[in-house]
Write a protein that holds these residues in place. Structure first.
Motif, PDB file in Angstrom:
ATOM      1  N   ARG A 122       7.260  -9.238  55.205  1.00 24.53           N
ATOM      2  CA  ARG A 122       7.187  -9.935  56.491  1.00 24.53           C
ATOM      3  C   ARG A 122       8.578 -10.249  57.036  1.00 24.53           C
ATOM      4  O   ARG A 122       8.807 -10.231  58.247  1.00 24.53           O
ATOM      5  CB  ARG A 122       6.354 -11.209  56.327  1.00 24.53           C
ATOM      6  CG  ARG A 122       6.108 -11.985  57.596  1.00 24.53           C
ATOM      7  CD  ARG A 122       5.226 -13.193  57.341  1.00 24.53           C
ATOM      8  NE  ARG A 122       5.722 -14.055  56.289  1.00 24.53           N
ATOM      9  CZ  ARG A 122       6.728 -14.922  56.424  1.00 24.53           C
ATOM     10  NH1 ARG A 122       7.316 -15.052  57.580  1.00 24.53           N
ATOM     11  NH2 ARG A 122       7.119 -15.659  55.413  1.00 24.53           N
TER      12      ARG A 122
ATOM     13  N   GLN B  26       9.732  -7.270  58.775  1.00 27.51           N
ATOM     14  CA  GLN B  26       8.946  -7.107  60.000  1.00 27.51           C
ATOM     15  C   GLN B  26       9.483  -8.009  61.108  1.00 27.51           C
ATOM     16  O   GLN B  26       9.535  -7.613  62.276  1.00 27.51           O
ATOM     17  CB  GLN B  26       7.470  -7.429  59.740  1.00 27.51           C
ATOM     18  CG  GLN B  26       6.777  -6.409  58.873  1.00 27.51           C
ATOM     19  CD  GLN B  26       5.375  -6.860  58.500  1.00 27.51           C
ATOM     20  OE1 GLN B  26       5.131  -8.045  58.256  1.00 27.51           O
ATOM     21  NE2 GLN B  26       4.443  -5.915  58.442  1.00 27.51           N
TER      22      GLN B  26
ATOM     23  N   SER C  42      12.616  -6.455  62.320  1.00 29.02           N
ATOM     24  CA  SER C  42      12.243  -5.275  63.096  1.00 29.02           C
ATOM     25  C   SER C  42      11.761  -5.643  64.497  1.00 29.02           C
ATOM     26  O   SER C  42      12.091  -4.976  65.478  1.00 29.02           O
ATOM     27  CB  SER C  42      11.152  -4.493  62.361  1.00 29.02           C
ATOM     28  OG  SER C  42      10.748  -3.380  63.104  1.00 29.02           O
ATOM     29  N   THR C  43      11.006  -6.723  64.592  1.00 28.52           N
ATOM     30  CA  THR C  43      10.531  -7.184  65.899  1.00 28.52           C
ATOM     31  C   THR C  43      11.695  -7.616  66.783  1.00 28.52           C
ATOM     32  O   THR C  43      11.692  -7.381  67.986  1.00 28.52           O
ATOM     33  CB  THR C  43       9.533  -8.352  65.724  1.00 28.52           C
ATOM     34  OG1 THR C  43       8.432  -7.896  64.943  1.00 28.52           O
ATOM     35  CG2 THR C  43       9.036  -8.865  67.053  1.00 28.52           C
TER      36      THR C  43
ATOM     37  N   ASP D 289      13.130  -1.031  64.837  1.00 23.83           N
ATOM     38  CA  ASP D 289      12.888  -0.453  63.506  1.00 23.83           C
ATOM     39  C   ASP D 289      14.083   0.264  62.887  1.00 23.83           C
ATOM     40  O   ASP D 289      14.234   0.285  61.679  1.00 23.83           O
ATOM     41  CB  ASP D 289      11.720   0.541  63.566  1.00 23.83           C
ATOM     42  CG  ASP D 289      10.383  -0.143  63.767  1.00 23.83           C
ATOM     43  OD1 ASP D 289      10.236  -1.306  63.346  1.00 23.83           O
ATOM     44  OD2 ASP D 289       9.489   0.494  64.358  1.00 23.83           O
TER      45      ASP D 289
ATOM     46  N   SER E  31      16.385  -2.116  60.869  1.00 21.69           N
ATOM     47  CA  SER E  31      15.802  -3.369  60.376  1.00 21.69           C
ATOM     48  C   SER E  31      15.998  -3.546  58.875  1.00 21.69           C
ATOM     49  O   SER E  31      16.279  -4.652  58.417  1.00 21.69           O
ATOM     50  CB  SER E  31      14.323  -3.475  60.742  1.00 21.69           C
ATOM     51  OG  SER E  31      13.574  -2.464  60.113  1.00 21.69           O
TER      52      SER E  31
ATOM     53  N   LEU F 263       4.321 -13.290  63.551  1.00 22.65           N
ATOM     54  CA  LEU F 263       4.591 -13.005  62.141  1.00 22.65           C
ATOM     55  C   LEU F 263       4.885 -14.259  61.322  1.00 22.65           C
ATOM     56  O   LEU F 263       5.000 -14.193  60.108  1.00 22.65           O
ATOM     57  CB  LEU F 263       5.767 -12.028  62.021  1.00 22.65           C
ATOM     58  CG  LEU F 263       5.496 -10.632  62.578  1.00 22.65           C
ATOM     59  CD1 LEU F 263       6.778  -9.824  62.650  1.00 22.65           C
ATOM     60  CD2 LEU F 263       4.438  -9.913  61.763  1.00 22.65           C
TER      61      LEU F 263
END
Length: 99
Positions: A33, A36, A39-40, A44, A47, A96
């Protein structure tokens, strides 16, 4: 419990949080997570690299906490970092976050 002992326990606990979050959660990717969220925020492509860098910086923060060098500056730095990360995550990657 005297003040010195309590201070030492709190210092080790704070360092442990930075170390665990940095090494285990981010560098070793035991909590995907975190990547993630990165990445958000940045996309990507980089990340994983940025997540590892953030993790290593968090391990460095643990070392700084344990070193007891400039503890007041360290405390301010920690507050600013945690507040910045939380604000950024809240507004960009809130889906997230656990809570």
């Amino acid at each position: 419990m005297n003040h010195t002992k309590l201070y030492a326990i709190l210092t080790y606990l704070i360092a442990a949080v930075w170390f665990i979050n940095g090494l285990l959660c981010k560098v070793l990717n035991l909590v995907p997570r975190h990547q993630q969220i990165v990445s958000t925020i940045i996309g990507d492509q980089y990340s994983r690299t940025f997540t590892i860098i953030i993790g290593l910086l968090e391990v460095g923060m643990a070392v700084w906490v344990l070193s007891k060098i400039k503890p007041k500056i360290n405390a301010v730095f920690q507050i600013v970092i945690v507040a910045s990360m939380n604000i950024l995550e809240f507004f960009i990657a809130s889906e997230l976050l656990l809570w």
